[in-house]
Design an enzyme around this catalytic site. Sequence first.
Site, PDB file in Angstrom:
ATOM      1  N   HIS A 231      -5.611  -7.250 -21.572  1.00 42.62           N
ATOM      2  CA  HIS A 231      -6.960  -6.869 -21.135  1.00 42.62           C
ATOM      3  C   HIS A 231      -6.787  -6.431 -19.682  1.00 42.62           C
ATOM      4  O   HIS A 231      -6.834  -7.246 -18.763  1.00 42.62           O
ATOM      5  CB  HIS A 231      -7.918  -8.057 -21.226  1.00 42.62           C
ATOM      6  CG  HIS A 231      -8.086  -8.555 -22.630  1.00 42.62           C
ATOM      7  ND1 HIS A 231      -8.745  -7.832 -23.598  1.00 42.62           N
ATOM      8  CD2 HIS A 231      -7.662  -9.687 -23.233  1.00 42.62           C
ATOM      9  CE1 HIS A 231      -8.733  -8.517 -24.732  1.00 42.62           C
ATOM     10  NE2 HIS A 231      -8.078  -9.639 -24.546  1.00 42.62           N
ATOM     11  N   GLU A 260      -4.230  -7.139 -27.705  1.00 42.94           N
ATOM     12  CA  GLU A 260      -5.689  -7.068 -27.495  1.00 42.94           C
ATOM     13  C   GLU A 260      -6.021  -6.032 -26.421  1.00 42.94           C
ATOM     14  O   GLU A 260      -6.811  -6.285 -25.516  1.00 42.94           O
ATOM     15  CB  GLU A 260      -6.231  -8.445 -27.067  1.00 42.94           C
ATOM     16  CG  GLU A 260      -5.880  -9.565 -28.021  1.00 42.94           C
ATOM     17  CD  GLU A 260      -6.497 -10.913 -27.660  1.00 42.94           C
ATOM     18  OE1 GLU A 260      -7.398 -10.958 -26.797  1.00 42.94           O
ATOM     19  OE2 GLU A 260      -6.077 -11.920 -28.254  1.00 42.94           O
TER      20      GLU A 260
END
Length: 346
Positions: A231, A260
């Site tokens: 992220h 992610e």
Amino acid sequence: MKHTHLIVLICVCFFSCKKNKTVSCNDANPLHEEAEFKIGAAIDLSSYYASIAYRNTADRQFNSFTAENAFKPNALHPDLNHFEFALADSFSLACARGDKRLHGHTLLWHSALPNWILNYQGNEKEWQNLFKQHIQTIVSHFKGRVKAWDVVNEAFNEDGTLRKSIWLEKLGTAYIEKAFEYAHEADADALLFYNDYGLEFNPEKRVAVLSYLNNMRSRGVQVDGIGLQLHISLSYPDISQINEALQEISAYHYQVHLSEVDISINPLNQTNLNKEKLFEQQAQLAAKLVLAYKQLPNDQQYGITFWGFSDAYSWIPTYYGREDYPLLYTGDFQPKPMYCKLKETL
Ligand code: XIL
């Protein structure tokens, strides 16, 4: 124009376009077809079932799915003797039908825990049973359907110590190793990952994770890969830090999952964003990330998974309470420059 001329023209364009990989921002062809490794997305199951546009884009563009929340402990294990598999099962069926690799996220985490676990009053033996039963019931249930599990998520602090969690408190420091053992017993074919954030910019945390995993692996416990959540944002971390982390981790022969990925364009919560400029920078950074990942040996490239795909569904604006556009598509499912750039770069 004569027929033959037209054909020649189309061929010339096709080959030169292919050579330079020039793409306009057109998402008619799937993104995953450009890559030699899997390209995944986290899927919000309610949106997947409620919105045709959401589902069509997900189905067309990606060949690996991670349920964004539906395989977390509070979703699958809502009570001591009750596992809730219906929704996850229907998603696993959709994955099988659509030929998507299903990545299981996550067996153990300090967050998304049902209250009953936090409040559970048991002696040492009962906690060990609960822990084992939690892992093995879930992993056996999805045996042959879930290709790989994030067995443990975010278990380390920034300084490399183990994060306080109910599992650490009740089972002690060996709980991570135990979790991998139990998962492997329940499905010997599943790939087993450790997943975390910050490994790409924090060497202290990275070293701690690597030494824990290397240590258990040296004693014969199976651990196949490491997931780097990524992220990230336009300002941090620097691509050189990411490169270094990828090289260091892959040198230990783990599979590497960029698990992610999203790229925040507004980490400082500013107003009046120059979206056009920021989207371009976002595209450039995504390209650098892909190039860094492509340096890894092929058999260690488990894939790149984005944490969603449409800005309107990203967790970032809600979770951090700010305007942001961290994903590949606009809210109304138009491909952004980042999408186009990836097509060129993958
Ligand atoms: C997030 C989901 O995206 C949100 O919908 C949910 O409210 C909270 O969890 N690291 C992880 C993911 O490992 O499971 C988190 O997902 C994002 C951070």
